[in-house]
Motif scaffolding. Sequence first.
Motif, PDB file in Angstrom:
ATOM      1  N   LYS A 116       0.844  -1.184   0.000  1.00  0.00           N
ATOM      2  CA  LYS A 116       0.000   0.000   0.000  1.00  0.00           C
ATOM      3  C   LYS A 116       0.885   1.241   0.000  1.00  0.00           C
ATOM      4  O   LYS A 116       2.055   1.175   0.380  1.00  0.00           O
ATOM      5  CB  LYS A 116      -0.914  -0.013   1.216  1.00  0.00           C
ATOM      6  CG  LYS A 116      -1.931  -1.145   1.177  1.00  0.00           C
ATOM      7  CD  LYS A 116      -2.938  -1.006   2.281  1.00  0.00           C
ATOM      8  CE  LYS A 116      -3.998  -2.102   2.148  1.00  0.00           C
ATOM      9  NZ  LYS A 116      -5.043  -1.970   3.181  1.00  0.00           N
ATOM     10  N   THR A 119       2.792   1.885   3.144  1.00  0.00           N
ATOM     11  CA  THR A 119       3.862   0.912   3.375  1.00  0.00           C
ATOM     12  C   THR A 119       5.067   1.218   2.500  1.00  0.00           C
ATOM     13  O   THR A 119       6.219   1.164   2.953  1.00  0.00           O
ATOM     14  CB  THR A 119       3.362  -0.508   3.088  1.00  0.00           C
ATOM     15  OG1 THR A 119       2.233  -0.781   3.920  1.00  0.00           O
ATOM     16  CG2 THR A 119       4.450  -1.532   3.349  1.00  0.00           C
ATOM     17  N   ARG A 239     -10.009  -1.243  13.336  1.00  0.00           N
ATOM     18  CA  ARG A 239      -8.957  -0.243  13.462  1.00  0.00           C
ATOM     19  C   ARG A 239      -9.548   1.152  13.249  1.00  0.00           C
ATOM     20  O   ARG A 239     -10.569   1.315  12.570  1.00  0.00           O
ATOM     21  CB  ARG A 239      -7.847  -0.485  12.429  1.00  0.00           C
ATOM     22  CG  ARG A 239      -7.133  -1.813  12.607  1.00  0.00           C
ATOM     23  CD  ARG A 239      -6.094  -2.016  11.512  1.00  0.00           C
ATOM     24  NE  ARG A 239      -5.353  -3.255  11.721  1.00  0.00           N
ATOM     25  CZ  ARG A 239      -5.726  -4.440  11.272  1.00  0.00           C
ATOM     26  NH1 ARG A 239      -6.856  -4.544  10.579  1.00  0.00           N
ATOM     27  NH2 ARG A 239      -4.993  -5.510  11.507  1.00  0.00           N
ATOM     28  N   GLU A 242      -9.893   1.979   9.620  1.00  0.00           N
ATOM     29  CA  GLU A 242     -11.018   1.302   8.975  1.00  0.00           C
ATOM     30  C   GLU A 242     -12.325   2.016   9.270  1.00  0.00           C
ATOM     31  O   GLU A 242     -13.186   2.154   8.384  1.00  0.00           O
ATOM     32  CB  GLU A 242     -11.079  -0.149   9.446  1.00  0.00           C
ATOM     33  CG  GLU A 242      -9.889  -0.982   8.989  1.00  0.00           C
ATOM     34  CD  GLU A 242      -9.799  -2.329   9.663  1.00  0.00           C
ATOM     35  OE1 GLU A 242      -8.958  -3.148   9.238  1.00  0.00           O
ATOM     36  OE2 GLU A 242     -10.555  -2.574  10.623  1.00  0.00           O
ATOM     37  N   ALA A 261      -8.787  -2.845   3.450  1.00  0.00           N
ATOM     38  CA  ALA A 261      -8.342  -2.754   4.839  1.00  0.00           C
ATOM     39  C   ALA A 261      -6.845  -3.050   4.895  1.00  0.00           C
ATOM     40  O   ALA A 261      -6.198  -3.286   3.874  1.00  0.00           O
ATOM     41  CB  ALA A 261      -9.127  -3.731   5.704  1.00  0.00           C
ATOM     42  N   LYS A 262      -6.287  -3.070   6.099  1.00  0.00           N
ATOM     43  CA  LYS A 262      -4.838  -3.243   6.243  1.00  0.00           C
ATOM     44  C   LYS A 262      -4.342  -4.524   5.607  1.00  0.00           C
ATOM     45  O   LYS A 262      -3.289  -4.542   4.953  1.00  0.00           O
ATOM     46  CB  LYS A 262      -4.458  -3.211   7.727  1.00  0.00           C
ATOM     47  CG  LYS A 262      -2.965  -3.334   7.976  1.00  0.00           C
ATOM     48  CD  LYS A 262      -2.638  -3.219   9.439  1.00  0.00           C
ATOM     49  CE  LYS A 262      -1.133  -3.331   9.676  1.00  0.00           C
ATOM     50  NZ  LYS A 262      -0.777  -3.202  11.098  1.00  0.00           N
ATOM     51  N   HIS A 320      -6.313   2.639  19.563  1.00  0.00           N
ATOM     52  CA  HIS A 320      -6.075   1.270  19.109  1.00  0.00           C
ATOM     53  C   HIS A 320      -6.208   0.269  20.255  1.00  0.00           C
ATOM     54  O   HIS A 320      -6.483  -0.918  20.019  1.00  0.00           O
ATOM     55  CB  HIS A 320      -4.683   1.154  18.479  1.00  0.00           C
ATOM     56  CG  HIS A 320      -4.479  -0.124  17.712  1.00  0.00           C
ATOM     57  ND1 HIS A 320      -5.095  -0.369  16.500  1.00  0.00           N
ATOM     58  CD2 HIS A 320      -3.755  -1.236  17.997  1.00  0.00           C
ATOM     59  CE1 HIS A 320      -4.748  -1.575  16.067  1.00  0.00           C
ATOM     60  NE2 HIS A 320      -3.932  -2.122  16.959  1.00  0.00           N
TER      61      HIS A 320
END
Length: 332
Positions: A116, A119, A239, A242, A261-262, A320
Amino acid sequence: MVLNLKLNDTSTAINTDPKTGTNASSRDTFIWDKEVPQLAQRLRGANHTWVMQTRREGKTVRRKIGDVANISVAAARAQARVIVEQLVQKAAPPDPNTTLKDFAERFLADCQHQWKPATLKAHARCMRVHIVPVLGTMRVAALRRQDVLKWRRGLIGSAGTGNRVLAVLSGLMRHAELLGLRRPGENPCAGLRRHQSDFKAEYLDADGYKRLNDVLCAQANAFPQAVACIRFILFTGCRKGEAKAARWDQHDGPRISLPDAKAGPKSLWMGKPVRNLLASLPRTGSAIFAGDNPKGLEVELSQLWKIVRRDLKRPKLRIHDLRHSFASVAVR
């Protein structure tokens, strides 16, 4: 034996001969991907590995990519494409004098489509700040374990930062193996123990949940969207990112279908309290909680959470941590 099945993130290989129905654990079973036809899962007994196989100049060329348990479908596809591209273009043999600085650019360019944007940005920063300044002039083929250990001891930052940077360097070394710059199985980062982080997540008990609810009720008028967003996280264990990204057009009955999503596509299943919460919200934009003003929601969340920390007397509590608390309650 070849099984021409389509791979996906949840596929399960059945190592059985389709003609006889007998167990074929003593044979090789290949499950071929439909998106990248040269990619397959190779099953040999208990070993499940990704391989790339194609024909080149009348000969079969097969390369092992890695264990299925450690490499996702998306990552395997990305690496297979890189290998195939090299073979098709008849790339010249890799230069054994390639430095880590030069190869870092190739690594990021080749693998960017499997990450992503956030990242990719983080990996590029790891290279720029932590890896290239120290190891950049070394030849990729010459990097040894003692070099990695010495570099690691000199890293500045938290244990978490050190672990992330080591993972990026290890990925670069694996990519060098795939492209022939290093011999397979000689990753100098392999097997190094991760530094133990002193970070500890915080959890809410029954009293903590009650006190948090009291704060949310008191701040509902001042921060309506942020309070709703926090309640959504509390109810679903999702998250923060999200929840912020959730859109009305992703709302499908008892679930919200998140396409990105992640860890990839994901469904958030909602119980009655969550569905009632969404039914009470005004539709002020495409996003459920942010409307058309994501920055405004972020400001609200930041201000609200400062109040939560103050009133609960828990200055290190993170949003979180609500996800950790949700999981903790779920397993009890």
